[in-house]
Design a protein around this motif. Sequence first.
Motif, PDB file in Angstrom:
ATOM      1  N   LEU A 196       0.819  -1.210   0.000  1.00  0.00           N
ATOM      2  CA  LEU A 196       0.000   0.000   0.000  1.00  0.00           C
ATOM      3  C   LEU A 196       0.852   1.259   0.000  1.00  0.00           C
ATOM      4  CD1 LEU A 196      -2.832  -0.957   2.504  1.00  0.00           C
ATOM      5  CD2 LEU A 196      -2.973  -0.798   0.044  1.00  0.00           C
ATOM      6  N   GLN A 197       2.178   1.058  -0.017  1.00  0.00           N
ATOM      7  CA  GLN A 197       3.142   2.159  -0.052  1.00  0.00           C
ATOM      8  C   GLN A 197       3.043   3.066   1.161  1.00  0.00           C
ATOM      9  OE1 GLN A 197       2.368   4.099  -3.758  1.00  0.00           O
ATOM     10  NE2 GLN A 197       2.358   2.153  -4.839  1.00  0.00           N
ATOM     11  N   LEU A 198       2.718   2.499   2.286  1.00  0.00           N
ATOM     12  CA  LEU A 198       2.597   3.305   3.496  1.00  0.00           C
ATOM     13  C   LEU A 198       3.948   3.328   4.197  1.00  0.00           C
ATOM     14  CD1 LEU A 198       0.557   4.860   5.096  1.00  0.00           C
ATOM     15  CD2 LEU A 198      -0.138   2.766   6.226  1.00  0.00           C
ATOM     16  N   LYS A 199       4.818   4.219   3.764  1.00  0.00           N
ATOM     17  CA  LYS A 199       6.211   4.167   4.184  1.00  0.00           C
ATOM     18  C   LYS A 199       6.438   4.261   5.695  1.00  0.00           C
ATOM     19  CE  LYS A 199      10.758   5.287   2.564  1.00  0.00           C
ATOM     20  NZ  LYS A 199      11.359   5.121   3.902  1.00  0.00           N
ATOM     21  N   PRO A 200       5.781   5.157   6.421  1.00  0.00           N
ATOM     22  CA  PRO A 200       6.051   5.221   7.864  1.00  0.00           C
ATOM     23  C   PRO A 200       5.768   3.899   8.574  1.00  0.00           C
ATOM     24  CG  PRO A 200       4.307   6.743   7.244  1.00  0.00           C
ATOM     25  CD  PRO A 200       4.866   6.233   5.998  1.00  0.00           C
ATOM     26  N   LEU A 201       4.713   3.216   8.160  1.00  0.00           N
ATOM     27  CA  LEU A 201       4.410   1.931   8.790  1.00  0.00           C
ATOM     28  C   LEU A 201       5.428   0.877   8.384  1.00  0.00           C
ATOM     29  CD1 LEU A 201       2.608   0.375  10.612  1.00  0.00           C
ATOM     30  CD2 LEU A 201       1.066  -0.075   8.720  1.00  0.00           C
ATOM     31  N   VAL A 202       5.868   0.925   7.138  1.00  0.00           N
ATOM     32  CA  VAL A 202       6.898  -0.011   6.686  1.00  0.00           C
ATOM     33  C   VAL A 202       8.160   0.172   7.519  1.00  0.00           C
ATOM     34  CG1 VAL A 202       8.370  -0.694   4.774  1.00  0.00           C
ATOM     35  CG2 VAL A 202       6.008  -0.135   4.347  1.00  0.00           C
ATOM     36  N   ASP A 203       8.546   1.430   7.731  1.00  0.00           N
ATOM     37  CA  ASP A 203       9.726   1.703   8.556  1.00  0.00           C
ATOM     38  C   ASP A 203       9.554   1.159   9.956  1.00  0.00           C
ATOM     39  OD1 ASP A 203      10.882   4.914   7.237  1.00  0.00           O
ATOM     40  OD2 ASP A 203      11.327   2.834   6.711  1.00  0.00           O
ATOM     41  N   LEU A 204       8.395   1.425  10.538  1.00  0.00           N
ATOM     42  CA  LEU A 204       8.133   0.986  11.906  1.00  0.00           C
ATOM     43  C   LEU A 204       8.253  -0.525  12.030  1.00  0.00           C
ATOM     44  CD1 LEU A 204       7.173   1.798  14.740  1.00  0.00           C
ATOM     45  CD2 LEU A 204       4.833   1.551  13.932  1.00  0.00           C
ATOM     46  N   THR A 205       7.587  -1.244  11.131  1.00  0.00           N
ATOM     47  CA  THR A 205       7.615  -2.699  11.210  1.00  0.00           C
ATOM     48  C   THR A 205       8.992  -3.255  10.869  1.00  0.00           C
ATOM     49  OG1 THR A 205       6.699  -2.715   8.989  1.00  0.00           O
ATOM     50  CG2 THR A 205       5.173  -3.079  10.791  1.00  0.00           C
ATOM     51  N   SER A 206       9.656  -2.608   9.907  1.00  0.00           N
ATOM     52  CA  SER A 206      10.996  -3.088   9.539  1.00  0.00           C
ATOM     53  C   SER A 206      11.950  -2.955  10.704  1.00  0.00           C
ATOM     54  CB  SER A 206      11.541  -2.306   8.348  1.00  0.00           C
ATOM     55  OG  SER A 206      10.722  -2.483   7.224  1.00  0.00           O
ATOM     56  N   ARG A 207      11.879  -1.826  11.388  1.00  0.00           N
ATOM     57  CA  ARG A 207      12.752  -1.655  12.546  1.00  0.00           C
ATOM     58  C   ARG A 207      12.456  -2.701  13.606  1.00  0.00           C
ATOM     59  NH1 ARG A 207      15.640   3.339  12.782  1.00  0.00           N
ATOM     60  NH2 ARG A 207      14.892   4.672  11.091  1.00  0.00           N
ATOM     61  N   ALA A 208      11.172  -2.964  13.808  1.00  0.00           N
ATOM     62  CA  ALA A 208      10.810  -3.980  14.801  1.00  0.00           C
ATOM     63  C   ALA A 208      11.381  -5.337  14.419  1.00  0.00           C
ATOM     64  CB  ALA A 208       9.294  -4.051  14.935  1.00  0.00           C
ATOM     65  N   LEU A 209      11.265  -5.682  13.135  1.00  0.00           N
ATOM     66  CA  LEU A 209      11.817  -6.959  12.683  1.00  0.00           C
ATOM     67  C   LEU A 209      13.331  -6.973  12.829  1.00  0.00           C
ATOM     68  CD1 LEU A 209       9.574  -7.664   9.577  1.00  0.00           C
ATOM     69  CD2 LEU A 209       9.784  -9.081  11.600  1.00  0.00           C
ATOM     70  N   ALA A 210      13.969  -5.834  12.536  1.00  0.00           N
ATOM     71  CA  ALA A 210      15.420  -5.763  12.685  1.00  0.00           C
ATOM     72  C   ALA A 210      15.800  -5.985  14.139  1.00  0.00           C
ATOM     73  CB  ALA A 210      15.935  -4.411  12.192  1.00  0.00           C
ATOM     74  N   ARG A 211      15.034  -5.442  15.067  1.00  0.00           N
ATOM     75  CA  ARG A 211      15.329  -5.651  16.487  1.00  0.00           C
ATOM     76  C   ARG A 211      15.211  -7.114  16.851  1.00  0.00           C
ATOM     77  NH1 ARG A 211      12.904  -0.604  17.450  1.00  0.00           N
ATOM     78  NH2 ARG A 211      10.844  -1.530  17.737  1.00  0.00           N
ATOM     79  N   ILE A 212      14.276  -7.806  16.199  1.00  0.00           N
ATOM     80  CA  ILE A 212      14.128  -9.239  16.473  1.00  0.00           C
ATOM     81  C   ILE A 212      15.349 -10.001  15.959  1.00  0.00           C
ATOM     82  CG2 ILE A 212      12.783 -11.288  15.902  1.00  0.00           C
ATOM     83  CD1 ILE A 212      10.330  -9.587  15.872  1.00  0.00           C
ATOM     84  N   ILE A 213      15.833  -9.600  14.780  1.00  0.00           N
ATOM     85  CA  ILE A 213      16.940 -10.326  14.159  1.00  0.00           C
ATOM     86  C   ILE A 213      18.257 -10.055  14.887  1.00  0.00           C
ATOM     87  CG2 ILE A 213      18.302 -10.538  12.050  1.00  0.00           C
ATOM     88  CD1 ILE A 213      15.809  -9.736  10.511  1.00  0.00           C
ATOM     89  N   GLU A 214      18.400  -8.836  15.411  1.00  0.00           N
ATOM     90  CA  GLU A 214      19.653  -8.407  16.019  1.00  0.00           C
ATOM     91  C   GLU A 214      20.183  -9.387  17.047  1.00  0.00           C
ATOM     92  OE1 GLU A 214      19.245  -4.620  17.833  1.00  0.00           O
ATOM     93  OE2 GLU A 214      20.285  -3.619  16.208  1.00  0.00           O
TER      94      GLU A 214
END
Lengths: 359, 271
Positions: free
Chosen positions: A114-132
């Motif tokens: 849906l090209q909702l960039k702020p939400l994409v950033d938010l979720t991506s960061r959360a996933l990155a924290r999980i992977i870290e």
Amino acid sequence: MLESDMAIITPEMMKSYIWLETADGSIQQVEQEVAMFCPMICQEVVQKGAGSSKNNAISLPQRVNPAMLSLIFDYCRFHQVSGRSNKERKLYDEKFIRMDTKRLCELTSAADSLQLKPLVDLTSRALARIIEGKSPEEIREIFHLPDDLTEEEKLEPLKNTMDDPRIRLLNRLYAKKRKELKEREKLKAISMSQSIEVEDRVDERSVDDLLSFINGRDPKVVKTSKSKKKNKKRKEHKNGRSNGTCEASEKDSDNLHSKERNAKIVDESASSLGGVSNLGSMEDDILTPKAEFEDGYIDDEFDPVLKEMLDREVEDFARRLNSSWVLSLGQERQPVHFSINGNGTTRRLTGRAGLARSS
Amino acid sequence: MSDPRKIMRRYQNLMVGEALSNNHHYPVACNELSSILNLGYSQLPKNLKALIFRDTLSAFRLLPDMKTSAAVSAANLLLKSVEAVLPKQKKNLAIVEFKKTKVALKRRSKSHEEDIDLPSLPQDILIHIFSFLDVSSLLSSSQVSRSWNQATCEDSLWRLQYDIHFNHKALIRIQSGVSWREAFKNAYIGDNSSKDLRSGRGYCCYCDSVVWHENLRCPNKQCRLKSDNEPLELMSTRQVANFLLGTMSSSDDESDPDDEASRGLWAFTLY
């Protein structure tokens, strides 16, 4: 009357709604300002005028399912209100993002489509924290990913990032074709020289030397191929079937060995083919191979009983091998077969296959 | 001559306790607590001893939330330090806490349900996620699966990492044909501070404190501006402990590997 009418018209009725359809076919409507927060929906409405009615609903990308859609709209509904402070928004985001990994992945996917960039950033960061800070095995466990890398690949980056598995397959096919072309040229050279009788023997021997060298099984294979050749010349049409087999198998054993295929299978099918052919021509062979013994090849297995036993085993094995080998051949050689017409080799192969099966 | 208040302040500034709730920093924080206990617990003022003890207990309590084996081994190490250093009463309290944690861990691992397959993320989303990772996590990710490995080959990710690590060196050799991944690898191997990256700690001279660095820089925005966004000087865990105790010695680096090795052995001899 007008006034009472006016009283009935509530603010909500003045809101306009946008109609949306998810990939599974369900249609829903959402307040316009909420939906317009998503660039993709905004684009559809503005450029194509879609979403104004149920029939004209905007069809959403496949990655957006109804559950994710409602989550996304919760997010939009909160954030599109202008009066909120940064701190409020941050707090909301932190609470919003608390969900299991699976939903987080789905949400990221949906927000991205849906090209909702702020939400994409938010979720991506959360996933990155999980992977870290996690080891590869732990990451695989969380995301349910297969362990499909070889040890070398893990240490080195994959060479070709544009690598399509189809390209790899294609390369392999080309390599095979090149090999086969080479073999066919070799065969032609051999078959040409075999038509001349004198050179035949020389050639036979050289080929047989190769065979025995490759096989490491000197007496049996060498003898049978020699006897096969004798049969071919003297009793061409007597034992039709077995001769045909002989012919084919002889060519094939050459084929096989010169083709550098999986050596083991090749060796065994060659010897088994030789064995099969021998069944039919055993009686005829008794004299002729002895003539060849001048070469010094002593065959222990001329004892008929033993030979029969061996031949039976070998025949079973040949049948099994042939069927699977022919199948695999069929698969791999498909393109080659059709492109070459009237190729003796090809015909013979299929002939042998047919014969082997019928026997 | 260590002023008790100064040490207390230093410890509070270190924010070890806060870091325990962070998945990434948990193992390092545990190691720091271990180091502090090993190196100079007895010299500490009474209130600081109590604080450290409290943080140790919370480290044990938080262990089940960390789902990595690194966390478990760090906690085991901390336990070893506790057994060696703490006085009887506190030691027993800590051990009890640790045992409770072990039970909780076992319970958690048993009730782990098998989820259905996760939707596979498209490559560009993976790349976006990877842009938030540090180098070691990025390399771990590259070993996870084929699709993740391909995503980590994305050169822009490595350019990002290069900028983070080597920006100040200004050796921007833009050689044609050399990928940023290669450039990063060469620069990283040549650089000696690779060991300290693991600690997550750096010294910021602008705020005069040891901080948990974010992308090798001070979390404080002011400091970043003042330093022109240059990377911090990294510190190993042992250096951090010595910094707290007021014993700064650079020769510690040599004894570090021995210490770590022996600590590593200890980790295996536990329950």
